[in-house]
Design a protein around this motif. Sequence first.
Motif, mmCIF file in Angstrom:
data_model
loop_
_atom_site.group_PDB
_atom_site.id
_atom_site.type_symbol
_atom_site.label_atom_id
_atom_site.label_comp_id
_atom_site.label_asym_id
_atom_site.label_seq_id
_atom_site.Cartn_x
_atom_site.Cartn_y
_atom_site.Cartn_z
ATOM 1 N N ASN A 61 0.942 -1.044 -0.222
ATOM 2 C CA ASN A 61 0.017 -0.339 0.085
ATOM 3 C C ASN A 61 1.055 1.592 0.243
ATOM 4 O O ASN A 61 0.412 1.710 -0.668
ATOM 5 N N ILE A 62 1.811 1.669 0.748
ATOM 6 C CA ILE A 62 2.773 2.188 0.738
ATOM 7 C C ILE A 62 3.681 2.422 -0.817
ATOM 8 O O ILE A 62 3.283 3.605 -1.052
ATOM 9 N N VAL A 63 3.814 1.273 -1.560
ATOM 10 C CA VAL A 63 4.397 1.929 -2.544
ATOM 11 C C VAL A 63 3.419 2.037 -4.099
ATOM 12 O O VAL A 63 4.439 3.260 -4.688
ATOM 13 N N THR A 64 2.442 1.805 -3.507
ATOM 14 C CA THR A 64 1.495 2.141 -4.318
ATOM 15 C C THR A 64 0.895 3.855 -4.608
ATOM 16 O O THR A 64 1.569 4.391 -5.504
ATOM 17 N N GLU A 65 0.769 3.979 -2.989
ATOM 18 C CA GLU A 65 0.316 5.975 -2.567
ATOM 19 C C GLU A 65 1.802 6.356 -3.660
ATOM 20 O O GLU A 65 1.769 7.441 -3.710
ATOM 21 N N TYR A 66 2.965 6.141 -3.211
ATOM 22 C CA TYR A 66 3.950 7.054 -3.678
ATOM 23 C C TYR A 66 4.368 6.971 -4.788
ATOM 24 O O TYR A 66 4.395 8.133 -5.278
ATOM 25 N N VAL A 67 4.277 6.183 -5.815
ATOM 26 C CA VAL A 67 4.246 6.377 -6.588
ATOM 27 C C VAL A 67 3.763 6.661 -7.192
ATOM 28 O O VAL A 67 3.741 7.610 -8.461
ATOM 29 N N ILE A 68 2.302 7.143 -6.840
ATOM 30 C CA ILE A 68 1.160 6.889 -8.097
ATOM 31 C C ILE A 68 1.747 8.762 -7.705
ATOM 32 O O ILE A 68 0.762 9.981 -7.984
ATOM 33 N N GLY A 69 1.497 9.177 -6.144
ATOM 34 C CA GLY A 69 1.227 10.637 -5.249
ATOM 35 C C GLY A 69 2.883 11.306 -6.455
ATOM 36 O O GLY A 69 1.960 12.252 -6.631
ATOM 37 N N TYR A 70 3.208 10.728 -6.996
ATOM 38 C CA TYR A 70 4.314 11.461 -7.939
ATOM 39 C C TYR A 70 4.324 12.381 -8.578
ATOM 40 O O TYR A 70 4.574 12.735 -9.887
ATOM 41 N N MET A 71 3.328 10.519 -9.434
ATOM 42 C CA MET A 71 3.156 11.316 -11.025
ATOM 43 C C MET A 71 2.119 11.977 -11.120
ATOM 44 O O MET A 71 1.715 12.663 -12.231
ATOM 45 N N LEU A 72 0.770 11.539 -9.885
ATOM 46 C CA LEU A 72 -0.075 12.503 -10.307
ATOM 47 C C LEU A 72 -0.668 12.821 -8.811
ATOM 48 O O LEU A 72 -1.874 12.199 -8.142
ATOM 49 N N PRO A 73 0.019 14.049 -8.223
ATOM 50 C CA PRO A 73 -0.033 14.249 -7.503
ATOM 51 C C PRO A 73 -1.414 15.269 -7.315
ATOM 52 O O PRO A 73 -1.861 15.968 -8.164
ATOM 53 N N GLY A 74 -2.034 15.419 -6.553
ATOM 54 C CA GLY A 74 -3.297 16.079 -6.258
ATOM 55 C C GLY A 74 -4.781 15.583 -6.726
ATOM 56 O O GLY A 74 -6.090 16.076 -6.049
ATOM 57 N N HIS A 75 -4.638 14.317 -6.917
ATOM 58 C CA HIS A 75 -5.428 13.718 -7.935
ATOM 59 C C HIS A 75 -6.043 12.321 -5.986
ATOM 60 O O HIS A 75 -5.671 11.610 -6.561
ATOM 61 N N ALA A 76 -6.853 12.545 -5.113
ATOM 62 C CA ALA A 76 -7.072 11.493 -4.436
ATOM 63 C C ALA A 76 -7.850 10.682 -4.931
ATOM 64 O O ALA A 76 -7.326 9.380 -4.203
ATOM 65 N N ILE A 77 -9.464 10.375 -5.969
ATOM 66 C CA ILE A 77 -9.213 9.355 -6.461
ATOM 67 C C ILE A 77 -8.699 8.134 -7.028
ATOM 68 O O ILE A 77 -8.260 6.914 -6.917
ATOM 69 N N THR A 78 -7.426 8.789 -8.081
ATOM 70 C CA THR A 78 -6.949 8.379 -8.421
ATOM 71 C C THR A 78 -5.827 7.406 -8.209
ATOM 72 O O THR A 78 -5.478 6.395 -7.885
ATOM 73 N N ASN A 79 -5.233 8.173 -6.262
ATOM 74 C CA ASN A 79 -4.825 7.413 -6.149
ATOM 75 C C ASN A 79 -4.987 6.359 -5.243
ATOM 76 O O ASN A 79 -4.587 5.716 -5.232
ATOM 77 N N VAL A 80 -6.493 6.826 -5.092
ATOM 78 C CA VAL A 80 -6.244 5.156 -4.315
ATOM 79 C C VAL A 80 -7.050 4.092 -5.084
ATOM 80 O O VAL A 80 -7.117 2.800 -4.419
ATOM 81 N N THR A 81 -7.677 4.804 -6.249
ATOM 82 C CA THR A 81 -8.000 3.416 -7.293
ATOM 83 C C THR A 81 -6.454 2.650 -7.304
ATOM 84 O O THR A 81 -6.290 1.605 -7.103
ATOM 85 N N PHE A 82 -5.360 3.372 -7.936
ATOM 86 C CA PHE A 82 -4.333 2.989 -8.111
ATOM 87 C C PHE A 82 -3.579 2.118 -7.372
ATOM 88 O O PHE A 82 -3.158 1.063 -7.033
ATOM 89 N N LYS A 83 -3.665 2.510 -5.466
ATOM 90 C CA LYS A 83 -3.284 1.559 -4.804
ATOM 91 C C LYS A 83 -3.918 0.630 -4.734
ATOM 92 O O LYS A 83 -3.640 -0.658 -4.397
ATOM 93 N N THR A 84 -5.305 0.374 -4.986
ATOM 94 C CA THR A 84 -6.037 -0.687 -4.671
ATOM 95 C C THR A 84 -5.741 -1.908 -5.812
ATOM 96 O O THR A 84 -6.026 -3.053 -5.620
ATOM 97 N N TYR A 85 -5.713 -1.194 -7.525
ATOM 98 C CA TYR A 85 -5.602 -1.766 -7.967
ATOM 99 C C TYR A 85 -3.989 -2.548 -7.566
ATOM 100 O O TYR A 85 -3.572 -4.163 -8.016
ATOM 101 N N GLY A 86 -2.704 -1.559 -7.448
ATOM 102 C CA GLY A 86 -1.539 -2.232 -7.346
ATOM 103 C C GLY A 86 -1.391 -3.386 -6.168
ATOM 104 O O GLY A 86 -0.233 -3.752 -5.946
ATOM 105 N N TYR A 87 -1.806 -2.768 -5.000
ATOM 106 C CA TYR A 87 -1.772 -3.881 -3.404
ATOM 107 C C TYR A 87 -2.917 -4.797 -3.126
ATOM 108 O O TYR A 87 -2.527 -5.555 -2.909
ATOM 109 N N ILE A 88 -4.369 -4.340 -3.484
ATOM 110 C CA ILE A 88 -5.315 -5.742 -3.797
ATOM 111 C C ILE A 88 -4.905 -6.908 -4.638
ATOM 112 O O ILE A 88 -5.292 -7.968 -4.203
ATOM 113 N N VAL A 89 -5.004 -6.528 -5.291
ATOM 114 C CA VAL A 89 -4.288 -7.391 -6.855
ATOM 115 C C VAL A 89 -3.257 -8.495 -6.012
ATOM 116 O O VAL A 89 -3.029 -9.739 -6.029
#
Length: 735
Positions: A479-507
């Motif tokens: 969860n940390i690394v997925t949030e970290y990666v997309i947070g740098y690539m698409l800052p400011g987008h909360a829903i995009t961040n948690v969606t990316f985390k869900t696909y990267g972490y929960i998968v």
Amino acid sequence: MDKEEVLNEKYDEKLDRQDVEGQLELNEEDDSPIEEVRVTVPNTDDPLMPCNTFRMWFLGLLFTAIISFVNQFFYLRQTQISIGYSVVALISLPIGHLMARILPTRQFSLFGTSFSLNPGPFSIKEHVLIGTMTACNTGTAYAVDIVILQKLFYNDEKPFIAGLLLVLTTQITGFALAGALRKFLIRPAHMIWPSTLVTASLFRSLHHSVEREDDVGRMTRMKYFLIVTFGSFVWYWFPGFMFPTLGMIAWICWINPNNLILAQLTGTNGLGIGAIALDWSAASYYVSPLVTPWFAQVNILIGFILVTYIMVPWAYYTDLWGSKKYPILSAGLYKDDGTAYNKSLILTDGIMDPQKYIDYGPMRMDSFFALTYGVGFAGLTATVVHVVLYNGREMLDRWKSARTQNEDIHSRLMRVYPEVPNWWYLSLFILSLGLSFVTCVVWGYMPWWAVLLAMGIAIFFVLPVGVVQAVTNQQPGLNIVTEYVIGYMLPGHAITNVTFKTYGYIVNVQALTFTADLKLGHYMKIPPRIMFMAQVVSTFIAGVINLSTATWLINTRPNICTKEGYPFTCRSTKTFYSASIIWGAVAPDRVFGNKDGALYSPVQWGFLVGALLPIPFWIASKKFPHITWLKYVHWPVLLAATSNMPPALPYFYTNGLFLGFVFMFLLRRYRYSWWSRYNYLTSAAMDSGVAICGLIIFFAIQSWEGEFPYWWGNPEDQDYDHCMLANANYYGEIH
């Protein structure tokens, strides 16, 4: 004796005779080389035992539907409860036997296939499949929180079909990955998956009715299981309802509860030094003391002491990052003056406004929270390096070798069953990936390239994380690394961040959850194709029910996810929301970088430190093979020790590790006969008693707004440890 009892007796005698005769014919090479597996899993099988039956599908789907609804319902409540494997195993057993007694035995024909509703006595394989169908879904679908966030916190509701596809793709894609892990994480004998041994022990005890010769004069496993379950059930009424203080005895703090530093160090909401938890649900919360191997618990203990008792007090009392303005242990977000951070004041239409952030001021957290992020970074890179160094050659050899080489008795027994074709898993993955693109692009969750990147992270880490979990029972999270990666690539987008985390972490999590179930099927000799169908169908149904339940609640409960909506306060969803702010809206550059007043950039060195730490110990273990303790230094486990804090509290660890010392070290070494027979069964029985009691407390009492009378052991202000100052900052302020 009626017909059913005669059939059951003959069937048990057949299995027992087969088991005993099989044992006489086997030599040491025809048993598992792993001690824990030898004492838990039988090395025989009956391929004719029924498993793909009407009873299995009916009960499996029924309990899948019930568990999915109940667990999602309670997930949104202030006090959560999750019905697990053991409860379903207990309840489904008498129902299965009843169906074997009353269902007709005549043959039916459907699409050219002949079958019977009642092929004989209710079998252990049917029972395991029922449990597996529900176990796949005891945790609620992670993506449901995104749906709730959008509607309640960001006022951006999507169509039901969008949320449904989001839930199903994140849940099922992981299962498709599990197929690729079979050769590495299931067939090797030393990939034991300790938690599956508890489950195997439970099912064997529930179905083992004929005692072997070495069992004569000893309490049967079934009797022992029932006694411990009853004792656990009776006891949990005290810490779980009538006397909550028993679950958090901060006796050192009671010496002088008005001493601030003493409260911070010894209170259960502080560092919990010396705190005692007479509550199984707390002591077993993270460590799983009767399941996790002792060497792994030693690593957890070292990592826990290093972070909680050394690094945190040093950081806090030296006022690192202004720590004294905040509590010593908190997951809260604060302003620079120590007051709570109002996240809504920096957002515009759900996206962070940089100017508003500058005007309102930078976000702060306590030093413990920040340090655990750094340790989490280190744990992630340590996992990759450790697995490459310690397991890389073996994985390469297994990749090159035929699948029948170097297999133990359990792998050889499984050859009789047709394996799931690889194209089944590949087709499922392609379908899930395609639907993921449609879901994310059509409804604007995130760009198409982000889907590929998230899947890439999940796939890259699934094997190293799986190796760690299979051996140590601990799972480093992504969860940390997925949030970290997309947070740098698409800052400011909360829903995009948690969606990316869900696909990267929960998968990744789902892939390993399904793999653990496949390992249980491997131990219990379940035909792989039947296991595949049971897992896929139950996961699909559970996802639909999870989302439907959450949608029904947020549409019908007034003020849900607020204090006014009690008891539906959505405690876990609010944590998910905070994460969306930290990593998505504010973004890591303003938290861990050097932008707009960020303070916590040093924790990013954790990535490098974690990658370097395993190397000298691996070199030393090769150079000095006679020093045995070197091979037990496991940096991924050591660094992941505190990854669950918060919300886990330090006294959970100390009490769990004490139980681990008693059961996994003392009893195993000095009372091995008892340990080999009852240890894993004790864990399952304790879980069962707590779960059953918790259900009764919630459904029969608290759901009707019933409460136990307030007294010292159950104070009205919920200060159960009587050490309120543990929640205060260094200056005695509680915000």
